[in-house]
Design a protein around this motif. Structure first.
Motif, short mmCIF file in Angstrom:
data_model
loop_
_atom_site.label_atom_id
_atom_site.label_comp_id
_atom_site.label_asym_id
_atom_site.label_seq_id
_atom_site.Cartn_x
_atom_site.Cartn_y
_atom_site.Cartn_z
N ILE A 1 75.90 82.96 28.70
CA ILE A 1 77.06 83.44 28.15
C ILE A 1 76.66 84.39 26.99
CG2 ILE A 1 79.08 82.73 26.62
CD1 ILE A 1 79.14 80.12 27.94
N LEU A 2 75.72 84.11 26.32
CA LEU A 2 75.34 85.15 25.19
C LEU A 2 74.55 86.26 25.74
CD1 LEU A 2 73.64 82.61 22.77
CD2 LEU A 2 75.76 83.78 22.48
N SER A 3 74.00 86.48 26.82
CA SER A 3 73.42 87.60 27.39
C SER A 3 74.37 88.52 28.16
CB SER A 3 72.20 87.18 28.63
OG SER A 3 72.84 86.49 29.31
N THR A 4 75.77 87.95 28.17
CA THR A 4 76.93 88.70 28.84
C THR A 4 77.42 89.97 28.05
OG1 THR A 4 77.69 86.66 29.84
CG2 THR A 4 79.21 88.59 29.97
N PRO A 5 77.50 90.99 28.66
CA PRO A 5 77.86 92.24 27.93
C PRO A 5 79.26 91.90 26.98
CG PRO A 5 76.87 92.96 29.88
CD PRO A 5 76.87 91.63 29.93
N GLY A 6 79.08 92.46 25.77
CA GLY A 6 80.63 92.22 25.09
C GLY A 6 80.81 90.95 24.65
N THR A 7 79.98 89.72 24.92
CA THR A 7 80.58 88.57 24.19
C THR A 7 80.51 88.42 22.86
OG1 THR A 7 79.72 86.24 24.64
CG2 THR A 7 78.05 87.94 23.75
N ILE A 8 81.53 87.79 22.38
CA ILE A 8 81.76 87.66 20.95
C ILE A 8 81.57 86.27 20.56
CG2 ILE A 8 83.76 87.80 19.29
CD1 ILE A 8 85.17 89.74 21.20
N ARG A 9 80.82 86.06 19.32
CA ARG A 9 80.48 84.57 18.89
C ARG A 9 80.81 84.68 17.28
NH1 ARG A 9 81.28 83.27 22.83
NH2 ARG A 9 80.35 81.78 24.51
N ALA B 1 70.68 82.93 12.78
CA ALA B 1 71.58 82.86 14.11
C ALA B 1 72.12 84.19 14.52
CB ALA B 1 72.87 82.03 13.70
N GLU B 2 72.70 84.87 13.53
CA GLU B 2 73.03 86.38 13.97
C GLU B 2 71.93 86.88 14.69
OE1 GLU B 2 75.03 90.25 12.18
OE2 GLU B 2 73.48 89.31 11.06
N GLU B 3 70.61 86.97 14.15
CA GLU B 3 69.43 87.52 14.72
C GLU B 3 69.10 87.22 15.93
OE1 GLU B 3 66.66 87.12 11.53
OE2 GLU B 3 67.60 87.95 10.36
N ALA B 4 69.28 85.87 16.31
CA ALA B 4 68.89 85.23 17.60
C ALA B 4 69.85 85.76 18.63
CB ALA B 4 68.87 83.54 17.28
N ILE B 5 70.85 86.01 18.25
CA ILE B 5 71.98 86.21 19.22
C ILE B 5 71.79 87.55 19.43
CG2 ILE B 5 74.49 86.62 20.01
CD1 ILE B 5 75.01 84.00 18.20
N LEU B 6 71.64 88.49 18.56
CA LEU B 6 71.43 90.00 18.80
C LEU B 6 69.94 90.11 19.91
CD1 LEU B 6 72.97 91.49 15.39
CD2 LEU B 6 73.98 91.25 17.87
N ALA B 7 69.10 89.36 19.52
CA ALA B 7 67.71 89.61 20.22
C ALA B 7 67.95 89.43 21.63
CB ALA B 7 66.85 88.64 19.50
N MET B 8 69.05 88.24 21.96
CA MET B 8 69.09 88.12 23.28
C MET B 8 70.12 89.34 23.85
SD MET B 8 70.27 84.11 23.74
CE MET B 8 70.23 83.58 22.21
N ASN B 9 71.08 89.72 23.12
CA ASN B 9 72.06 90.57 23.55
C ASN B 9 72.46 91.95 22.22
OD1 ASN B 9 74.34 92.11 24.57
ND2 ASN B 9 75.61 90.29 24.99
N ASP B 10 72.00 93.00 22.21
CA ASP B 10 72.29 93.68 21.23
C ASP B 10 73.71 94.27 21.21
OD1 ASP B 10 72.04 95.58 23.30
OD2 ASP B 10 70.29 96.75 22.27
N GLN B 11 74.43 94.03 22.39
CA GLN B 11 75.66 94.45 22.58
C GLN B 11 76.78 93.35 22.10
OE1 GLN B 11 76.34 97.77 23.28
NE2 GLN B 11 74.26 97.58 23.17
N ALA B 12 75.99 92.10 21.76
CA ALA B 12 77.09 90.96 21.24
C ALA B 12 77.71 91.51 19.93
CB ALA B 12 76.39 89.83 21.25
N VAL B 13 78.90 90.77 19.78
CA VAL B 13 79.54 90.92 18.70
C VAL B 13 79.57 89.72 17.94
CG1 VAL B 13 82.00 91.45 17.41
CG2 VAL B 13 81.26 92.74 19.55
N VAL B 14 79.09 89.57 16.73
CA VAL B 14 78.74 88.31 15.97
C VAL B 14 79.36 88.61 14.66
CG1 VAL B 14 76.96 86.64 15.13
CG2 VAL B 14 76.57 88.38 17.05
N THR B 15 80.23 87.24 14.43
CA THR B 15 80.99 87.39 12.94
C THR B 15 80.62 86.12 12.30
OG1 THR B 15 82.88 86.28 13.67
CG2 THR B 15 83.11 88.34 13.94
N LEU B 16 80.25 86.41 11.02
CA LEU B 16 79.73 85.42 10.11
C LEU B 16 80.61 84.99 9.15
CD1 LEU B 16 76.07 86.95 9.50
CD2 LEU B 16 76.81 85.44 11.29
N ALA B 17 80.72 83.53 8.84
CA ALA B 17 81.58 83.11 7.66
C ALA B 17 80.89 81.94 6.83
CB ALA B 17 83.12 82.73 8.21
N GLY B 18 81.28 81.68 5.67
CA GLY B 18 80.80 80.73 5.07
C GLY B 18 81.29 80.37 3.86
#
Length: 396
Positions: A193-201, A217-234
């Motif tokens: 799923i994470l390697s799919t273009p346009g994936t949002i996490r 976590a963001e770095e790990a996802i973008l390393a798999m797929n630099d086109q992924a959209v990652v949002t962070l909250a805390g």
């Protein structure tokens, strides 16, 4: 990057006599953050200044700055640390004006550091010019120091500062090796799923500290797929940790307002929101007296975060465990790996404390009967700074 961290520590060490080593972080980290922010802003400074001169409305300005430059902050002055040195007589006053002239979401960082007190103290002890000059000469442009590298600089410095101040074990941050393991375990089922273009996490940390888990976590996802959209909250309770985390998110171009300050157990500032991935390293053996009224009320009412049971008042780790479950995105019927996943670092207490029928035992029973526990991994002892206690990663 430890070389850069060492250089900054050397700047801090010149404050000996004015500050104790335990206070170096308070004195120097705001300058590091300020320098990072102005370096991130540097490529667009003239264009952003033109917009700030044209628009007084912050909402309009925020939308334009984000649209045109991908930034979530601005500054309404022409100041830089370097330019401030040209007026040494008014350095303190102008420096505070510079910090206060950032957009509200950034100015808040300097307030939490009590930056005004630091500036006045350094000025009174003839150290302010020295500190400003040395930080103004550090190149922290994103093309020179990446977000990942910046995270490692923060990690190195926080380790030095926490060691100097004898902080409670593991209170301020989790070592990168531990975080990478947790992130790998949480992401493992989603490789396809994470390697799919346009994936949002979306990723969430209720005890965000300085933001290390979110960053890795963001770095790990973008390393798999630099086109992924990652949002962070805390959410984070400690003022300084919150300030560092928020500044780190700004540097990444994240929506900085998703980092909120407060006691997660007492007041969930992301109430009603669920996430794809939840990560946490809550305080070990910290009591929950400050949140007791809220927690007991929520437990009694049912339908909230703490339905399964309440642990003893002296240790809130299992409350954070339940809280994480409430923040995981619900699974879709018949869709494999569709629900949220969580990783949390705990000491041995949640595994063993409490006999049958106790709050701890009831929480464990609920987790197992609900099939929420994927695995529990024992980490090596001495992995966390200032402590050799046994620690475990729970994957939910």
């Amino acid at each position: 990057m430890s070389q850069l961290g060492g250089f900054i520590w050397n700047i801090a060490d010149q404050l000996r006599g004015v500050y104790k080593p335990a206070q170096y972080g308070t004195a120097t980290l705001p300058f590091l953050i300020l320098r990072r922010l102005e370096c991130v802003l540097a490529d667009h400074r003239d264009s952003v200044n033109a917009l700030t001169a044209k628009y007084a409305n912050d909402d309009i300005l925020a939308a334009l700055v984000r649209r045109d430059f991908g930034l979530h902050f601005w500054n309404r002055t022409d100041y830089t640390l370097k330019s401030l040195l040209g007026d040494p007589e008014n350095l303190g006053e102008n420096l505070l004006d510079y910090a206060a002239s950032f957009s509200a979401n950034v100015a808040d960082i300097f307030e939490k550091f009590s930056f005004d007190k630091t500036v006045h103290k350094l000025d009174e002890n003839d150290r302010l010019y020295l500190v400003v000059e040395q930080f103004s000469n550090i190149d922290l442009h994103p093309s020179v120091v990446s977000n990942a590298d910046m995270g490692e600089v923060f990690e190195h410095l926080i380790f030095k500062f926490s060691t100097a101040s004898n902080e409670t074990a593991g209170e301020h941050f989790t070592p990168r090796d531990a975080i990478r393991l947790i992130v790998d375990l949480v992401l493992a089922p989603d490789d396809e799923i994470l390697s799919t273009p346009g994936t949002i996490r979306s990723i969430y940390d209720p005890t965000a500290g300085t933001g290390g888990m979110l960053s890795v976590a963001e770095e790990a996802i973008l390393a798999m797929n630099d086109q992924a959209v990652v949002t962070l909250a805390g959410q984070e309770l400690n003022d300084e940790s919150y300030a560092i985390c928020k500044s780190d998110m700004i540097g990444k171009g994240q929506a900085v307002d998703a980092i909120r300050r407060g006691d997660t157990l007492n007041n969930d500032l992301h109430e009603g929101i669920t996430f794809d991935y939840c990560l946490s390293n809550p305080p070990y053996g910290g009591d929950w007296k400050a949140a007791e009224t809220t927690v007991r009320k929520e437990h009694k009412a049912k339908g909230g975060r703490f339905d399964a049971g309440l642990p003893r008042i002296s240790d809130g780790q299992m409350l954070f465990l339940q809280h994480l479950v409430s923040k995981m995105r619900p699974a879709k019927a018949g869709v494999a790996n569709s629900g949220g996943r969580a990783g949390i670092v705990l000491n041995g207490s949640p595994l063993f404390t409490g006999g049958a029928g106790s709050g701890e035992s009831e929480i464990r029973r609920w987790l197992i009967e609900s099939d929420l526990v994927d695995c529990i991994v024992a980490l090596p002892t001495n992995m966390f700074y200032n402590t050799g206690i046994a620690t475990y990663v729970w994957i939910l």
